[in-house]
Design an enzyme around this catalytic site. Structure first.
Site, PDB file in Angstrom:
ATOM      1  N   ASP A 195       0.545   5.794  -0.428  1.00  0.00           N
ATOM      2  CA  ASP A 195       1.991   5.594  -0.513  1.00  0.00           C
ATOM      3  C   ASP A 195       2.396   5.975  -1.928  1.00  0.00           C
ATOM      4  OD1 ASP A 195       4.619   4.811  -0.026  1.00  0.00           O
ATOM      5  OD2 ASP A 195       4.214   2.694  -0.410  1.00  0.00           O
TER       6      ASP A 195
ATOM      7  N   GLU B  53       2.408   9.608   2.693  1.00  0.00           N
ATOM      8  CA  GLU B  53       3.748   9.425   3.238  1.00  0.00           C
ATOM      9  C   GLU B  53       4.720  10.403   2.596  1.00  0.00           C
ATOM     10  OE1 GLU B  53       5.872   5.525   4.522  1.00  0.00           O
ATOM     11  OE2 GLU B  53       6.364   5.871   2.412  1.00  0.00           O
TER      12      GLU B  53
ATOM     13  N   ASP C 285       3.110  -2.127  -1.348  1.00  0.00           N
ATOM     14  CA  ASP C 285       2.619  -0.757  -1.536  1.00  0.00           C
ATOM     15  C   ASP C 285       1.241  -0.561  -0.897  1.00  0.00           C
ATOM     16  OD1 ASP C 285       4.855   0.249  -3.214  1.00  0.00           O
ATOM     17  OD2 ASP C 285       4.140  -1.308  -4.572  1.00  0.00           O
TER      18      ASP C 285
END
Length: 179
Positions: free
Chosen positions: A22, A82, A154
């Site tokens: 991420d 992502e 996260d």
């Protein structure tokens, strides 16, 4: 340790280790899972946090070095990153894009197959709706990976990205096997 097949090999249920990333310049979440068919297991997760007061180039270097060390330590065969959506200012979007570039480049430089997933697809794959909030994501990650230990959104998001990739890579392999 079980033998892991490289991306091009056809064995559908062979274990594969996946790192989900991420991207972020302040906090870059990472999560490592192992997938064997539909069975998922937690390996590790955490957050890379370059010093906020460091120069941009230094923060990017730290991000690269930490991701490289994590990949070396946990030896994933595939990476999932992502795609980021930013509605903030142009400067923030540019800096996040640079961090995302490091998150894509680092595993690619180390020979990993890298896939990208939109945030809505990750949420839909893990929670069932593309507009899930952070709490729902964390709850589903814990349900899908009961042994998972993560500190903060996260790391949970990174595990969700890895889970999304595990689900999609299985579907793609089944499609290829049918052809």
């Amino acid at each position: 340790m079980p033998r892991r097949f490289k991306s091009g090999e056809a064995h559908l249920h062979a274990p594969v280790r996946i790192i989900g990333i991420d991207p972020g310049l302040r906090r870059c979440g990472w999560g490592v899972i192992e997938a064997a068919g539909n069975r998922l297991s937690f390996v590790a997760s955490g957050t890379v946090q370059p010093p906020a007061d460091a120069a941009l180039a230094e923060r990017l270097r730290i991000l690269h070095e930490e991701l490289r060390a994590l990949i070396g330590r946990f030896d994933p065969a595939e990476a999932a990153v992502e795609e980021t959506f930013v509605s903030a200012g142009a400067r923030s979007a540019l800096q996040l894009g640079q961090a995302r570039g490091v998150a894509l480049m680092t595993p690619a430089l180390l020979g990993l197959a890298v896939s990208e997933y939109a945030a809505n697809l990750v949420k839909k794959s893990v929670v069932g709706t593309g507009h899930a909030d952070k709490t729902q994501i964390q709850t589903m990650v814990k349900l899908l990976l009961p042994a998972a230990r993560f500190e903060g959104a996260d790391a949970a998001d990174a595990l969700a990205i890895a889970i999304c990739h595990a689900h999609h890579r299985t579907a793609l392999r089944i499609q290829a096997a049918v052809r």
